[in-house]
Write an enzyme that holds these catalytic residues in place. Sequence first.
Site, short mmCIF file in Angstrom:
data_model
loop_
_atom_site.label_atom_id
_atom_site.label_comp_id
_atom_site.label_asym_id
_atom_site.label_seq_id
_atom_site.Cartn_x
_atom_site.Cartn_y
_atom_site.Cartn_z
N ASN A 324 -33.22 40.30 3.35
CA ASN A 324 -33.01 38.93 3.77
C ASN A 324 -33.88 37.92 3.04
OD1 ASN A 324 -32.49 40.85 6.21
ND2 ASN A 324 -31.30 39.03 6.68
N VAL A 331 -33.92 32.43 2.30
CA VAL A 331 -34.11 33.24 3.50
C VAL A 331 -32.76 33.37 4.19
CG1 VAL A 331 -35.30 33.45 5.72
CG2 VAL A 331 -36.48 32.43 3.76
N CYS A 332 -32.28 34.59 4.29
CA CYS A 332 -30.95 34.85 4.85
C CYS A 332 -31.09 35.08 6.36
CB CYS A 332 -30.36 36.08 4.16
SG CYS A 332 -28.58 36.23 4.33
N LEU A 333 -30.71 34.07 7.15
CA LEU A 333 -30.89 34.13 8.60
C LEU A 333 -29.85 33.24 9.26
CD1 LEU A 333 -32.97 35.35 10.69
CD2 LEU A 333 -34.11 33.13 10.62
#
Length: 432
Positions: A324, A331-333
């Site tokens: 992530n 930032v993969c969220l």
Amino acid sequence: MVWNQHEFVPGERVIHRVRDDGPHLGIVHIHRVRDDGPHLGIVQSFNFKDQTARVSWFQASKEEEAEETSSAYHLDVSSDHHLSYGSVVVRIRPADSSLAREDGKEEAQRDNEDLSWVGKVVDLCDGQYIHVSWGDGNTSKVLLHEIAVVKQKSIKEMLQEIGDSRSIGWANAMTQAAIRLIGCCSDGTGKRHRGGGSAQQAKTEADAIGGDDLSRFPHFDVQESPPDHHYLNNMMEQGNGGGTKWIKRVQKEWKVLEDNLPDTIYVQAFEERMDLLREVMVGTSGTPYQDGLFFFDLQLSPSSYPDSPPLVSYRSYGLRLNPNLYESGTVCLSLLNTFGGEGAELWSPTTSTVLQVVVSIQGLVLTTQPYYNEAGYASQVGTTQGRRNELPYNENAYLLTLQTMLHLLRRPPAGFETFIREHFRLRGQHVP
């Protein structure tokens, strides 16, 4: 990509398969490379479709080589020659070396000042020779018997070692070596301090500044804006989206952070740039990120916040230690609208907060088993494939965390120089 035991990469040292006794879990700290074994080969290329490898066979004691194509099922990785690109190696000192002295002074001087004895592998495919980039900046070719390989341990072994109070352990040795490799680190005042020292010295220093914690550093603080902030040049827009309403919302976020930040998260705000924040989190115990430091720059854009979530950039130093957290800093969220989600997983202008963002990064991203954060891998939880792959994935994440530690010591984010130095001085010997 997840590799199986019958797949090889160019440069791997292999031998003819004799028997299959199953996986071997024992891994030593330093393994001296032997060069007298027969039928040692170097993989030159690998055909994934046919599962065949082009191998250059030789005996290291003889200058003879012969290439042939072998079935991958007839090959094993040579445990006595376990090298790969990036492997850390040290020179084998000749027994009669004039540098060896009984008083040990020359050894200590070499460890603290001379880095020509430690390096990393940069090329493996040059026949018998291995190309090594040494710590002093030079690159040379060496033979197998001239080096020793620093070999990593499994997470399980490292966790077991934590409970052994009789030994500082491999991880502490690696941490101390890392400090010696950078030579010195800054304390934020322009002065330079030598790294290294014994575990007892580290403990004495820790006790002198208030024990094994960072209690003298506030979890929330307001400072001058740093010159290296990722969003520094995203100037605050005047007009739409800003104004009194936006200022009140930001001040509310500050108050929530000041009152509710967990012990492992520190945030700096900036009075002259209220739209910017800088956060550092300490890796949670029991994860491959334990005691590492992870920095994030945030912007609460006056033109879009809180209708849109904060902009968040991870300071990656070009490393991807989690599915992530991208090398680019993305930032993969779901909460940041950078990953799919629904309902409460997504950002809400009325109920979501910056605190929720920073806590989610630590709780959902820097997890015990980051392997399952990979897209589509969650279905492997509890399966044989998942259990087989999660351990090497964790080990790789741990090694990348160590590399991140080095980068932070070399190039600390502005405003956290002293914090970083004190953190690793206090926690270095506890890194699992």
